[in-house]
Design an enzyme around this catalytic site. Structure first.
Site, mmCIF file in Angstrom:
data_model
loop_
_atom_site.group_PDB
_atom_site.id
_atom_site.type_symbol
_atom_site.label_atom_id
_atom_site.label_comp_id
_atom_site.label_asym_id
_atom_site.label_seq_id
_atom_site.Cartn_x
_atom_site.Cartn_y
_atom_site.Cartn_z
ATOM 1 N N LYS A 1 31.077 11.285 0.738
ATOM 2 C CA LYS A 1 30.349 11.491 1.887
ATOM 3 C C LYS A 1 28.704 11.192 1.478
ATOM 4 O O LYS A 1 27.812 10.517 2.085
ATOM 5 C CB LYS A 1 30.291 12.854 2.365
ATOM 6 C CG LYS A 1 29.299 13.205 3.283
ATOM 7 C CD LYS A 1 29.060 12.832 4.541
ATOM 8 C CE LYS A 1 27.914 12.899 5.288
ATOM 9 N NZ LYS A 1 28.019 12.539 6.844
ATOM 10 N N CYS B 1 20.195 14.081 7.603
ATOM 11 C CA CYS B 1 21.474 13.678 6.957
ATOM 12 C C CYS B 1 20.877 12.494 5.896
ATOM 13 O O CYS B 1 20.813 12.891 4.671
ATOM 14 C CB CYS B 1 22.496 12.819 7.685
ATOM 15 S SG CYS B 1 22.912 14.016 9.170
HETATM 16 N N1 SAJ Z 1 17.034 3.627 10.215
HETATM 17 C C1 SAJ Z 1 16.380 2.623 9.787
HETATM 18 N N2 SAJ Z 1 16.699 1.366 9.641
HETATM 19 C C2 SAJ Z 1 17.814 1.200 9.958
HETATM 20 C C3 SAJ Z 1 18.971 2.264 10.217
HETATM 21 C C4 SAJ Z 1 18.241 3.366 10.263
HETATM 22 O O1 SAJ Z 1 14.865 2.719 9.413
HETATM 23 O O2 SAJ Z 1 18.373 -0.001 9.977
HETATM 24 C C5 SAJ Z 1 16.446 5.175 10.262
HETATM 25 C C6 SAJ Z 1 16.574 5.896 11.522
HETATM 26 O O3 SAJ Z 1 15.547 5.262 12.498
HETATM 27 C C7 SAJ Z 1 16.518 7.030 11.188
HETATM 28 C C8 SAJ Z 1 17.277 7.256 9.846
HETATM 29 O O4 SAJ Z 1 17.308 5.897 9.296
HETATM 30 O O5 SAJ Z 1 15.434 7.534 11.202
HETATM 31 C C9 SAJ Z 1 18.783 7.751 9.762
HETATM 32 O O6 SAJ Z 1 19.464 6.869 11.120
HETATM 33 P P1 SAJ Z 1 20.915 6.533 11.058
HETATM 34 O O7 SAJ Z 1 21.200 6.232 12.696
HETATM 35 O O8 SAJ Z 1 20.993 5.455 10.056
HETATM 36 O O9 SAJ Z 1 21.892 7.670 10.580
HETATM 37 P P2 SAJ Z 1 21.974 9.268 11.160
HETATM 38 O O10 SAJ Z 1 21.146 10.209 10.453
HETATM 39 O O11 SAJ Z 1 21.803 9.314 12.420
HETATM 40 O O12 SAJ Z 1 23.647 9.689 10.789
HETATM 41 C C10 SAJ Z 1 23.973 9.235 9.476
HETATM 42 C C11 SAJ Z 1 25.245 8.364 9.618
HETATM 43 N N3 SAJ Z 1 25.658 7.856 8.460
HETATM 44 C C12 SAJ Z 1 26.175 6.663 8.260
HETATM 45 O O13 SAJ Z 1 25.943 5.564 9.064
HETATM 46 C C13 SAJ Z 1 26.289 6.322 6.544
HETATM 47 C C14 SAJ Z 1 26.474 9.112 10.214
HETATM 48 O O14 SAJ Z 1 27.677 8.373 10.349
HETATM 49 C C15 SAJ Z 1 26.512 10.338 9.342
HETATM 50 O O15 SAJ Z 1 27.705 11.096 9.846
HETATM 51 C C16 SAJ Z 1 25.223 11.301 9.505
HETATM 52 O O16 SAJ Z 1 24.329 10.437 9.066
HETATM 53 C C17 SAJ Z 1 25.636 12.541 8.779
HETATM 54 O O17 SAJ Z 1 25.799 13.623 9.548
HETATM 55 O O18 SAJ Z 1 25.695 12.603 7.441
#
Ligand code: SAJ
Length: 399
Positions: free
Chosen positions: A204, A258
């Site tokens: 994880k 996360c």
């Molecule tokens: N972000 C970027 N660039 C990207 C992707 C995301 O700047 O290309 C930023 C987003 O704007 C945000 C942050 O990253 O601020 C996180 O967003 P996210 O959509 O990547 O992830 P979370 O935090 O909503 O959810 C993540 C997910 N993990 C993965 O994809 C590996 C989800 O599957 C997990 O269950 C969750 O964390 C968790 O609860 O751990």
């Protein structure tokens, strides 16, 4: 026979999980320390915004299968889905897990299964959780089974991913792994992958760290490209046409509860070895400062500019402000009194700290438009609406 289930923590993971299991015929007690949350759920009201969740909770509560309480009661299966934040010194705060395990221990009976879904440092299930249970003379892994099964759902797609994602299940003994895997196989359409508790914990952390490091690369490239006069979005589009390259998107920083947190669990346990992981966190955490410097530079051309911040949430199409770099940037602009700061956030009705305005107003009044979140509502903006405005687009939305 369907098992009775007690879910501890009725937040973004626990509430969908409890409601989903209740609609599958399980008798579910949902436990939360907040009486306000418990009362709202028992009235079939949903304290968080997530597509389709209101319908699911309503159906779970109205069926009589989901009852929320502030106190734990007996059940066959206990699922712990409480928050595991970091402290200001970036060390993990496991106090909610400790409290949850201590609360269920007196209710455990032979044959019960305890599942920890909260994201944890390696060794938490085998060490902290099993240790508390043993203090209550529970034969962990034999009489009572214990496993870690990290949640993996993406906010905005929780209900779909709850069912469709593959799950990793790691027990403290092979029998515990088997018991937990058999439970998830009843309602997960993805594959249930069996391993040890420690490996499940690390898997994880590795998943979220992979994303953080990749976003850090994108954020670093965006700064390098800005200096070099290169469009980073076009650069990434072209580079990603290579069959083995998949760079994520730059932005104003990384938020949420996360990805901005979990990599620190690895750093805390291996401070000398986790050099790349720590640096990636620092690169992402520093991005809001870089955006602020850009805004200051543009604002210096005006006497008292109006700066419209488009989006405040931690990512697109959610209503969640936790660890949001966008919100942090808007607040700091306001505190620095750089001008009149307006915010347009279609997912929030009110916000005491910042003046919220509609999109039209935000555009019309602005001298500087600062795009912080790529919400669906902003994607329909046309170039002619932005003529004569200074635009700082941290998400590449208006290209
Ligand atoms: N972000 C970027 N660039 C990207 C992707 C995301 O700047 O290309 C930023 C987003 O704007 C945000 C942050 O990253 O601020 C996180 O967003 P996210 O959509 O990547 O992830 P979370 O935090 O909503 O959810 C993540 C997910 N993990 C993965 O994809 C590996 C989800 O599957 C997990 O269950 C969750 O964390 C968790 O609860 O751990």
């Amino acid at each position: 026979m369907t098992p009775s289930i007690c879910v501890l923590g009725l937040g973004y993971i626990g509430l969908p999980t409890a409601s989903f299991l209740a609609t599958k015929g399980c008798q579910v007690i949902g436990v939360d320390i907040s009486a306000g949350v418990v009362d709202a759920i028992n009235r079939a009201e949903v304290p968080i915004k997530e597509p389709e969740l209101d319908v699911l909770v309503r159906s779970a509560v109205q069926s009589g299968n989901l009852v929320a309480r502030t106190q734990v009661g007996p059940a066959d299966i206990f699922i712990i889905a409480v928050p595991t934040p970091i402290r200001p010194d970036k060390s993990p705060d496991l106090s909610a897990v400790e409290a949850a395990v201590a609360a269920i221990a007196p209710h455990l009976a032979p044959g019960n299964l305890v599942i920890l879904e909260s994201t944890c440092p390696v060794g938490t299930t085998d060490g902290l959780v099993a240790g508390i249970l043993r203090q209550h003379d529970i034969e962990v892994g034999r009489s009572v089974h214990l496993a870690h099964c990290p949640e993996r759902v993406l906010p905005g797609r929780i209900l779909t991913e709850l069912v469709q994602n593959d799950r990793i299940v790691g027990g403290v003994t092979p029998a515990s792994t088997e018991a937990a895997a058999a439970f998830y196989r009843q309602f997960v359409s993805g594959e249930v992958l069996e391993t040890s508790a420690r490996l499940a914990e690390m898997a994880k952390l590795a998943e979220n760290t992979f994303r953080d490091v990749n976003i850090a690369l994108a954020n670093e490239l965006s700064i390098i490209c800005d200096h070099a006069g290169i469009d980073v979005w076009e650069l990434i589009r072209l580079a990603n046409r290579h069959p083995r390259v998949a760079i994520l998107k730059p932005g104003p920083g990384v938020g949420g509860h996360c990805i901005a947190i979990d990599p620190w669990f690895i750093v805390a346990q291996a401070p000398e070895h986790a050099r790349l992981i720590r640096t990636a966190r620092q690169v992402n955490d520093a991005k809001p400062d870089w955006v602020l410097a850009k805004v200051r530079d543009k604002a210096a051309r005006f006497k008292h500019p109006t700066i419209s911040c488009l989006g405040l949430t931690f990512k697109a199409d959610v209503d969640d402000l936790r660890e949001s770099p966008a919100y942090q940037i808007a607040r700091r602009l306001q505190q620095e009194e750089l001008g009149q700061i307006l915010a347009c956030e279609p997912h929030l009705d009110r916000l005491p700290e910042l003046p919220l305005v509609g999109l039209e107003e935000a555009i019309t009044l602005a001298d500087i438009i600062l795009v912080l979140v790529d919400h669906r509502e902003f994607r329909r903006l046309q170039p002619h609406q932005l003529q004569e405005k200074i635009v700082i687009d941290t998400r590449g939305l208006l290209r």
